[in-house]
Write a protein that holds these residues in place. Structure first.
Motif, PDB file in Angstrom:
ATOM      1  N   SER A 107       1.063  -1.504   0.093  1.00 39.21           N
ATOM      2  CA  SER A 107      -0.001  -0.214  -0.214  1.00 39.21           C
ATOM      3  C   SER A 107       0.986   1.728  -0.064  1.00 39.21           C
ATOM      4  N   GLY A 117       1.501   1.628  -3.554  1.00 39.47           N
ATOM      5  CA  GLY A 117       0.029   2.300  -4.401  1.00 39.47           C
ATOM      6  C   GLY A 117       0.423   3.733  -3.972  1.00 39.47           C
ATOM      7  N   TRP A 118      -0.032   3.984  -2.671  1.00 46.55           N
ATOM      8  CA  TRP A 118      -0.171   5.774  -1.713  1.00 46.55           C
ATOM      9  C   TRP A 118       0.770   6.631  -2.594  1.00 46.55           C
ATOM     10  N   ARG A 119       2.298   6.094  -2.705  1.00 45.50           N
ATOM     11  CA  ARG A 119       3.288   6.876  -3.402  1.00 45.50           C
ATOM     12  C   ARG A 119       3.311   7.184  -4.379  1.00 45.50           C
ATOM     13  N   ALA A 120       2.043   6.649  -5.303  1.00 45.50           N
ATOM     14  CA  ALA A 120       1.831   6.004  -7.354  1.00 45.50           C
ATOM     15  C   ALA A 120       0.966   7.938  -7.269  1.00 45.50           C
ATOM     16  N   LEU A 121      -0.127   7.406  -6.684  1.00 43.49           N
ATOM     17  CA  LEU A 121      -0.649   8.271  -6.234  1.00 43.49           C
ATOM     18  C   LEU A 121      -0.768   9.439  -5.868  1.00 43.49           C
ATOM     19  N   GLY A 122       0.195  10.472  -5.014  1.00 45.95           N
ATOM     20  CA  GLY A 122       0.864  11.317  -4.918  1.00 45.95           C
ATOM     21  C   GLY A 122       1.705  12.199  -5.844  1.00 45.95           C
ATOM     22  N   TYR A 123       2.529  11.052  -7.093  1.00 45.53           N
ATOM     23  CA  TYR A 123       2.904  11.625  -7.954  1.00 45.53           C
ATOM     24  C   TYR A 123       1.585  11.910  -8.447  1.00 45.53           C
ATOM     25  N   LEU A 124       0.955  11.566  -9.030  1.00 44.70           N
ATOM     26  CA  LEU A 124       0.189  11.324 -10.317  1.00 44.70           C
ATOM     27  C   LEU A 124      -0.874  12.792  -9.999  1.00 44.70           C
ATOM     28  N   LEU A 125      -1.070  12.403  -8.708  1.00 44.17           N
ATOM     29  CA  LEU A 125      -2.214  14.165  -8.123  1.00 44.17           C
ATOM     30  C   LEU A 125      -1.160  15.420  -7.814  1.00 44.17           C
TER      31      LEU A 125
END
Length: 72
Positions: A16, A19-27
């Motif tokens: 997880s 996943g949170w890191r990926a979401l943070g980069y994209l957003l």
């Protein structure tokens, strides 16, 4: 006292965090570059073209950073 773990022991990650890191980069890429595009729209008087381009560039930059971080 026997149940204490040494201080260098890290708990196992369940994925997880990645996943949170990926979401943070994209957003963050979309928000920052989209905001810059919006400011360019206001400056030049364009009809939301800079916002769209900025959001696309931000999404691409976020994916690039994510792929670069995940590659060994």
């Amino acid at each position: 006292m026997a149940d204490k773990q040494p201080p260098d022991h890290k708990p196992q990650s369940d994925g997880s965090e990645m996943g949170w890191r990926a979401l943070g980069y994209l957003l963050s890429g979309i928000i920052v570059w989209g905001g810059l595009g919006y400011l360019v729209d206001l400056w030049l008087g364009l009809p939301k073209v800079g916002l769209l381009v900025g959001m696309l560039v931000g999404a691409a930059a976020g994916m690039y950073l994510l792929i670069k971080q995940m590659s060994p």
